[in-house]
Motif scaffolding. Sequence first.
Motif: not given
Length: 98
Positions: A63, A87-88
């Motif tokens: 991640e 994010t992600n």
Amino acid sequence: MMCGAPTASQPATAETQAIADQVKAQLEERENKKFATFKAVEFRSQVVAGRNYFIKVQVDDDEFVHLRVFQSLPHENKPLALSSYQTNKAKHDELAYF
């Protein structure tokens, strides 16, 4: 370096890691979570009225997050600011302007 145009992506340096470390608490507050891993792996920069840093940070095994950090001009004497983040993200995701 051309003013306004981001540089090509390059491997993170000790300076890049220091910049990421300085905005880690800002990201943790916005995401309401702590990151045990926070390793800068790649970055780009852009000269504006100061400098934008786009930093790919590994926060877990697979991640990543992308950070946009603003560094004001030296005479302004302001701390680094987390302007935006994504994010992600995965290791293969391109570090692009956002």
